[in-house]
Design a protein around this motif. Structure first.
Motif, PDB file in Angstrom:
ATOM      1  N   THR A   1      31.539  71.179  -2.340  1.00 53.86           N
ATOM      2  CA  THR A   1      32.771  71.978  -2.284  1.00 53.86           C
ATOM      3  C   THR A   1      33.401  71.883  -0.898  1.00 53.86           C
TER       4      THR A   1
ATOM      5  N   GLN B   1      33.257  69.578   1.111  1.00 56.93           N
ATOM      6  CA  GLN B   1      33.754  68.228   1.441  1.00 56.93           C
ATOM      7  C   GLN B   1      34.980  67.814   0.642  1.00 56.93           C
ATOM      8  N   GLU B   2      35.503  68.749  -0.136  1.00 56.06           N
ATOM      9  CA  GLU B   2      36.582  68.376  -1.042  1.00 56.06           C
ATOM     10  C   GLU B   2      37.681  67.557  -0.347  1.00 56.06           C
ATOM     11  N   ASN B   3      38.005  67.939   0.877  1.00 55.61           N
ATOM     12  CA  ASN B   3      39.088  67.226   1.563  1.00 55.61           C
ATOM     13  C   ASN B   3      38.611  66.174   2.557  1.00 55.61           C
ATOM     14  N   GLU B   4      37.345  65.931   2.581  1.00 57.69           N
ATOM     15  CA  GLU B   4      36.810  64.907   3.501  1.00 57.69           C
ATOM     16  C   GLU B   4      37.004  63.530   2.868  1.00 57.69           C
ATOM     17  N   SER B   5      37.242  62.535   3.708  1.00 53.98           N
ATOM     18  CA  SER B   5      37.387  61.201   3.108  1.00 53.98           C
ATOM     19  C   SER B   5      36.014  60.579   2.815  1.00 53.98           C
TER      20      SER B   5
ATOM     21  N   LYS C   1      32.372  61.312   1.602  1.00 54.24           N
ATOM     22  CA  LYS C   1      31.600  62.387   1.001  1.00 54.24           C
ATOM     23  C   LYS C   1      30.108  62.069   1.092  1.00 54.24           C
TER      24      LYS C   1
END
Ligand code: GLU
Length: 552
Positions: A154, A156-160, A162
């Motif tokens: 959750t 990391q949703e916006n991390e490129s 993962k």
């Protein structure tokens, strides 16, 4: 504690070393250039056309180079295991001549020096290598719970990038004491690779189909053993393809994204990586666009479909080669009667975007294949098919197999054989008028053939027809009828002066053809007449005459 002690603590029952397995499974003694390929299915029992296609390419690659093609079953996920699945899949392949040289060759039947070929029987091997990685500090136990992993997902949703890496790799550097405490506590662990990758590192490889590919290096500490000690696909792929001495890995292109993980694993394990050929999925045209051939939507996605329809295996194989290499068709034109074994598959010529499945094309290919077969072969193959899928056809054949073969031979030995049959289930319709049981009269006429002319022609022909005639005499009788019914035997003459005649010899023969077969287009009418036999011929001519008499 040190890494060695930790390895012993994690794998107390493993007493072998990688050297043991290296020695047990030495490099293969093959000629230079021989390629070792494999099919590595999960035992689901479903053989997708794409699997067959990939297998054919792998199989041919091995055979073209005097190499080895083997089957390894990826059954680490026992939940997905389906009883009898392997038998079904192997049978699906063997129909198309793809018989493994080694590996799993039957349900619970394995041959070859690199056994076991069921991943579920290789736990000790995977764990030996896993243990060795721990000893070298290259892999570590991770105790994160499913809840913790969910939280990370959750967050990391916006991390490129993962997954478990960098700050997320919380257990990468746990102290030995902490590890010991958790083990003592009975906490479940998975084994993760301590990825040596860096954010600016690159993974470069040469895909045999796609050419040079460059991707970011893997930085994730991927799981290599699950908490039950079973390897993930990534780890099993590296260990198995190394120890089984695979030289060329051919697999679906959904695996391309994982290559950085795989190459890193090969490197960390000290293995020479195989060459990769990632095969694009077979596509289908839909509403002007393209989509993958789908198990759910397309009956032809299932390999058994072709057998059910009665496509001979030669046709399907030939068609798959047209999908594999665009130059196959040129080769076929130049080598009309050559076995496809002689055609070398060229991986570089394979489609990167996915070959397009085309039923019309398959049908054409198959017609070409079947028109070159002898009548005996067509009979044998279609009879085999009929016994399984069409008992009515089998019963017709069994009335008189020699006659059935003769029917299938009509026009078959011509210079340009007709191409009426694409698959065995075309045969019942194709030959229906040859049997009273299946003959459906249809008295529709074409050209100058009118019911009134038909009455005149049939009245004359019923008296004239003689089944002892040879072909010339038979045709002579039709020509002889012409002047008696206001027609000309000479088509040219008719064309010069159409108003002078009711029709020409072609119209006369159409009338007879329609009476005997219910069709305006058939193979050689002389042969048909002979095979129908006198009583059927007479009966059909009479019936037609009565019909037309009523019509006029
Ligand atoms: N079991 C894997 C699959 O079915 C095999 C992939 C491979 O050939 O490595 O996708």
């Amino acid at each position: 504690m040190d890494y060695k002690a930790l390895a012993g603590r994690l794998f107390p029952t493993i007493d072998k070393t990688p050297d043991y397995w290296e020695e047990k499974y030495p490099p293969r003694d093959l000629k230079d250039g021989a390629r070792v390929t494999r099919f590595a299915p999960s035992p689901t029992g479903f053989l997708h056309f794409g699997n067959l296609f990939t297998c054919l390419v792998s199989y041919k690659t091995a055979k073209d180079t005097n190499g080895v093609f083997y089957v390894r079953v990826e059954d680490t996920d026992q939940k997905r295991k389906v009883e009898g699945a392997i038998e079904v899949m192997l049978k699906g392949l063997s129909v198309y001549g793809i018989v493994p040289d080694e590996g799993v060759v039957g349900e619970d039947e394995q041959v070859g020096d690199y056994a076991p070929y069921y991943q579920s029987q290789r736990k000790e091997i995977y764990q030996t290598y896993a243990k060795s990685l721990v000893e070298q500090g290259l892999a570590y136990p991770c105790f994160m719970t499913p809840e913790e992993l969910d939280e990370i997902r959750t967050a990391q949703e916006n991390e490129s990038i993962k997954g478990i890496w960098g700050k997320w790799a919380k257990h990468r550097d746990l102290g030995f004491d902490e590890v010991e405490r958790r083990l003592e506590n009975g906490e479940a662990w998975t084994l993760r690779l301590k990825s040596p990758g860096t954010l600016d590192g690159k993974c470069r490889f040469d895909d045999l189909i796609r050419g040079k590919i460059e991707m970011p290096e893997n930085v994730q500490d991927v799981v290599i053993l699950k908490s039950d000690g079973i390897p993930t696909y990534h780890f099993a792929h590296a260990v198995d393809d190394h120890l089984m001495r695979t030289t060329h890995v051919m697999r679906g292109d959904e695996w391309i994204a994982s290559v950085p993980i795989h190459l890193q694993l090969f490197r960390v394990l000290g293995f020479k990586p195989p060459k990769y050929a990632h095969i694009a999925p077979i596509m289908k045209e839909e509403n002007g666009g393209k989509r993958k051939l789908s198990k759910r939507k397309d009956p032809e996605a299932k390999v058994t479909y072709y057998a059910e329809q009665g496509f001979p295996k030669e046709s399907v194989t030939e068609y798959m080669l047209t999908l594999a290499n665009s130059n196959f068709e040129d080769w076929r034109r130049m080598n009309q009667n050559e076995s496809i074994d002689k055609f070398p598959v060229n991986l570089k010529k394979m489609s990167v975007s996915g070959a397009l499945f085309d039923m019309v094309k398959l049908t054409d290919v198959s017609k070409n294949v079947i028109c070159k077969m002898s009548a005996d072969k067509v009979f044998d193959l279609s009879y085999e098919w009929a016994k399984e899928y069409d008992s009515d056809l089998a019963a017709l054949y069994e009335k008189d197999t020699a006659r059935a073969t003769a029917i299938l031979n009509i026009d078959r030995e011509n210079k340009k054989p007709r191409k009426d049959i694409a698959k065995w289930n075309d045969i019942p319709d194709y030959i229906s008028y040859m049997y009273d049981e299946t003959f459906v009269p249809c008295y529709d006429l074409t050209g100058n053939a009118t019911p009134a002319l038909a009455v005149k022609v049939l009245e004359k022909y019923i008296d004239a027809v003689n089944l002892d005639d040879d072909k010339d005499a038979w045709f002579g009788r039709m020509k002889d009828i012409c002047p008696l019914v206001g027609c000309t035997p000479n088509v040219k003459e008719y064309k010069q002066n159409p108003d002078a005649f009711a029709g020409h010899v072609g119209d006369v023969s159409t009338i007879i053809r329609v009476a005997l077969t219910g069709r305006t287009n058939t193979p050689d009418l002389f042969a048909i007449t002979a095979l129908l036999g006198e009583s059927t011929v007479k009966a059909r001519l009479e019936a037609a005459l009565n019909h037309y008499k009523e019509e006029v």
